[in-house]
Design a protein around this motif. Structure first.
Motif, PDB file in Angstrom:
ATOM      1  N   ASN A  95       3.658   5.303  -6.072  1.00  0.00           N
ATOM      2  CA  ASN A  95       2.890   5.724  -4.898  1.00  0.00           C
ATOM      3  C   ASN A  95       2.009   4.563  -4.446  1.00  0.00           C
ATOM      4  N   PHE A  96       2.160   4.150  -3.193  1.00  0.00           N
ATOM      5  CA  PHE A  96       1.435   2.970  -2.715  1.00  0.00           C
ATOM      6  C   PHE A  96       0.814   3.214  -1.351  1.00  0.00           C
ATOM      7  N   VAL A  97      -0.163   2.363  -1.031  1.00  0.00           N
ATOM      8  CA  VAL A  97      -0.815   2.350   0.281  1.00  0.00           C
ATOM      9  C   VAL A  97      -0.901   0.897   0.738  1.00  0.00           C
ATOM     10  N   ILE A  98      -0.585   0.639   2.009  1.00  0.00           N
ATOM     11  CA  ILE A  98      -0.753  -0.684   2.604  1.00  0.00           C
ATOM     12  C   ILE A  98      -1.751  -0.566   3.750  1.00  0.00           C
ATOM     13  N   TYR A 104      -2.003  -1.280  -2.587  1.00  0.00           N
ATOM     14  CA  TYR A 104      -2.536  -0.579  -3.747  1.00  0.00           C
ATOM     15  C   TYR A 104      -1.382   0.230  -4.338  1.00  0.00           C
ATOM     16  N   GLY A 105      -0.997  -0.073  -5.592  1.00  0.00           N
ATOM     17  CA  GLY A 105       0.188   0.552  -6.144  1.00  0.00           C
ATOM     18  C   GLY A 105      -0.031   1.353  -7.408  1.00  0.00           C
ATOM     19  N   LYS A 125       0.865   1.929   6.088  1.00  0.00           N
ATOM     20  CA  LYS A 125       1.939   2.726   5.503  1.00  0.00           C
ATOM     21  C   LYS A 125       1.503   3.303   4.169  1.00  0.00           C
ATOM     22  N   THR A 126       2.016   4.498   3.873  1.00  0.00           N
ATOM     23  CA  THR A 126       1.904   5.087   2.544  1.00  0.00           C
ATOM     24  C   THR A 126       3.301   5.535   2.136  1.00  0.00           C
ATOM     25  N   GLY A 127       3.566   5.598   0.844  1.00  0.00           N
ATOM     26  CA  GLY A 127       4.895   6.029   0.428  1.00  0.00           C
ATOM     27  C   GLY A 127       5.132   5.851  -1.052  1.00  0.00           C
ATOM     28  N   TYR A 128       6.396   5.803  -1.428  1.00  0.00           N
ATOM     29  CA  TYR A 128       6.787   5.634  -2.829  1.00  0.00           C
ATOM     30  C   TYR A 128       7.886   4.583  -2.910  1.00  0.00           C
ATOM     31  N   SER A 129       7.777   3.673  -3.894  1.00  0.00           N
ATOM     32  CA  SER A 129       8.838   2.706  -4.153  1.00  0.00           C
ATOM     33  C   SER A 129       9.100   2.660  -5.648  1.00  0.00           C
ATOM     34  N   LEU A 136     -15.897   2.643   1.887  1.00  0.00           N
ATOM     35  CA  LEU A 136     -16.312   3.901   1.264  1.00  0.00           C
ATOM     36  C   LEU A 136     -15.213   4.961   1.319  1.00  0.00           C
ATOM     37  N   THR A 137     -14.069   4.612   1.874  1.00  0.00           N
ATOM     38  CA  THR A 137     -12.969   5.567   2.000  1.00  0.00           C
ATOM     39  C   THR A 137     -12.131   5.604   0.731  1.00  0.00           C
ATOM     40  N   LYS A 138     -12.037   6.779   0.133  1.00  0.00           N
ATOM     41  CA  LYS A 138     -11.204   6.956  -1.060  1.00  0.00           C
ATOM     42  C   LYS A 138      -9.762   7.139  -0.596  1.00  0.00           C
ATOM     43  N   ILE A 139      -8.884   6.204  -0.995  1.00  0.00           N
ATOM     44  CA  ILE A 139      -7.503   6.231  -0.492  1.00  0.00           C
ATOM     45  C   ILE A 139      -6.498   6.734  -1.514  1.00  0.00           C
ATOM     46  N   GLY A 140      -6.906   6.873  -2.784  1.00  0.00           N
ATOM     47  CA  GLY A 140      -5.982   7.361  -3.795  1.00  0.00           C
ATOM     48  C   GLY A 140      -6.602   7.393  -5.173  1.00  0.00           C
ATOM     49  N   LEU A 141      -5.787   7.766  -6.166  1.00  0.00           N
ATOM     50  CA  LEU A 141      -6.236   7.849  -7.552  1.00  0.00           C
ATOM     51  C   LEU A 141      -5.319   6.997  -8.428  1.00  0.00           C
ATOM     52  N   VAL A 142      -5.900   6.341  -9.413  1.00  0.00           N
ATOM     53  CA  VAL A 142      -5.128   5.491 -10.323  1.00  0.00           C
ATOM     54  C   VAL A 142      -4.099   6.315 -11.078  1.00  0.00           C
ATOM     55  N   GLY A 143      -2.915   5.742 -11.262  1.00  0.00           N
ATOM     56  CA  GLY A 143      -1.863   6.407 -12.012  1.00  0.00           C
ATOM     57  C   GLY A 143      -0.961   5.395 -12.694  1.00  0.00           C
ATOM     58  N   SER A 144       0.268   5.815 -12.981  1.00  0.00           N
ATOM     59  CA  SER A 144       1.237   4.937 -13.635  1.00  0.00           C
ATOM     60  C   SER A 144       2.627   5.197 -13.082  1.00  0.00           C
ATOM     61  N   THR A 145       2.694   5.438 -11.763  1.00  0.00           N
ATOM     62  CA  THR A 145       3.979   5.713 -11.126  1.00  0.00           C
ATOM     63  C   THR A 145       4.720   4.415 -10.850  1.00  0.00           C
ATOM     64  N   GLY A 146       6.038   4.510 -10.703  1.00  0.00           N
ATOM     65  CA  GLY A 146       6.838   3.326 -10.435  1.00  0.00           C
ATOM     66  C   GLY A 146       7.069   2.500 -11.694  1.00  0.00           C
ATOM     67  N   GLN A 147       7.178   1.196 -11.543  1.00  0.00           N
ATOM     68  CA  GLN A 147       7.432   0.291 -12.662  1.00  0.00           C
ATOM     69  C   GLN A 147       6.101  -0.058 -13.315  1.00  0.00           C
ATOM     70  N   SER A 148       5.756   0.669 -14.361  1.00  0.00           N
ATOM     71  CA  SER A 148       4.414   0.548 -14.951  1.00  0.00           C
ATOM     72  C   SER A 148       4.458   0.855 -16.438  1.00  0.00           C
ATOM     73  N   THR A 149       3.570   0.195 -17.193  1.00  0.00           N
ATOM     74  CA  THR A 149       3.489   0.441 -18.638  1.00  0.00           C
ATOM     75  C   THR A 149       2.330   1.342 -19.021  1.00  0.00           C
TER      76      THR A 149
END
Length: 331
Positions: free
Chosen positions: A261-264, A275-276, A252-256, A292-305
């Motif tokens: 933005n997360f990937v399971i 990965y959140g 699954k991919t999505g947003y919570s 070797l598969t790039k699944i996303g980019l680091v960010g600060s979405t959701g509950q994050s400081t």
């Protein structure tokens, strides 16, 4: 001349101190930025995310299933030795490989004979372990009517020797749940990786700082309470590439609200990873991925400081300490 020398010394000292302040300030900023990236998350969040199918994204992804090469063992002493066990007390500085070599058996032999060793890096001085007299592994019969011959065939070892060390006939009928010792056999590669703490790879290949560990911690959002953190927060710059930590299939991919933005990813055998807080998702549900598969980019979405990756490893639906299956020292 003396005044000139003193002035030169004072001037040099001022420059040196100023440079020190700049370096210290720079390091302080880097450290602050790295430690500021923290987020929420606990085991219950996985259930919520898996049940809520309205947030699935359909971003396209690329990923190829990787093959794990079989492990070959070094030649073993094929003498028909009787099977016996000794009890060994672990000493300070002991490693499983050293102990195995000292007694002329494989590391697989010691792992298989000791269910208490779930991570080879966590053996403790004073701990007692069993050491078989010959190399091999303990095998639990999966179904009725297995025989020493059929089990030996699975592990490509000598059937007659398998029968004799267990005081059985080569065609003896075994019941499900019974255990026999299979001489010269090796553990499957995945089990050995798990015990060695190398089952998963680091999801970040660039520099990161662990800003929050798995387990109980002070709430990073200022409530003053102790809260449970179901993963590890890995602080690093926004946009840092995130990779699948083990071959598997994106579930699954999505947003919570918690993970942003997360990937399971489902890796089989009860293992899943999450990965959140991604700034961008680069994969989609159903994609087959590897290390070797790039699944996303680091960010600060959701509950994050601040920018970081929240990384959770689940086994049978509950989070486990990622340091037990990922070697963080290899970065």
């Amino acid at each position: 001349m003396r005044n000139y020398t003193r002035a030169l010394f004072v001037g040099s000292l001022s420059i040196f101190l100023a440079a020190g302040i700049v370096v210290a300030t720079t390091l302080g900023v880097v450290h602050h930025n790295n430690t500021s990236g923290q987020g929420g998350g606990n085991d219950q969040e996985l259930t919520i995310l898996m049940e809520n199918n309205n947030e699935v994204k359909d971003d396209k992804a690329i990923g190829l299933e990787s093959l794990i090469e079989p492990v070959t063992s070094s030649p073993e002493d094929k003498a028909d030795k009787p099977l016996s066990y000794i009890s060994y007390r672990v000493k300070k500085g002991d490693m499983i490989g050293y102990i195995a070599s000292s007694y002329g058996v494989t590391t697989d032999t010691i792992y298989s004979a000791n269910n208490s060793i779930t991570n080879s890096r966590l053996i403790q001085p004073g701990q007692y372990i069993k050491i078989p007299s010959i190399s091999g592994i303990l095998y639990t019969v999966k179904k009725d009517n297995e025989t020493p011959a059929s089990i030996a065939e699975k592990y490509t070892v000598d059937a007659q020797r398998c029968a004799s060390v267990n005081n059985l006939e080569i065609d003896s009928i075994l019941k499900a749940g019974s255990t026999i010792f299979v001489p010269d056999a090796l553990m499957d590669w995945e089990t050995k990786l798990e015990i060695n703490g190398d089952l998963f790879k680091l999801p970040l290949k660039n520099y990161f700082y662990i800003s929050s560990r798995w387990g109980w911690r002070s709430d990073p959002f200022g409530s003053g309470r102790r809260t449970y953190h179901g993963g590890i927060d890995m602080a690093c710059p926004k946009g840092t590439p995130i990779f699948a930590s083990k071959p598997g299939k994106v579930e699954k991919t999505g947003y919570s609200n918690v993970y942003g933005n997360f990937v399971i990813i489902n890796h089989g055998q009860g293992y899943k990873t999450l990965y959140g807080h991604m700034s961008k998702i680069l994969t989609s549900s159903g994609a087959v991925v590897d290390n070797l598969t790039k699944i996303g980019l680091v960010g600060s979405t959701g509950q994050s400081t601040g920018p970081h990756l929240h990384f959770t490893v689940y086994k049978n639906g509950k989070s486990i300490n990622p340091t037990n299956v990922v070697n963080f020292a290899k970065r």
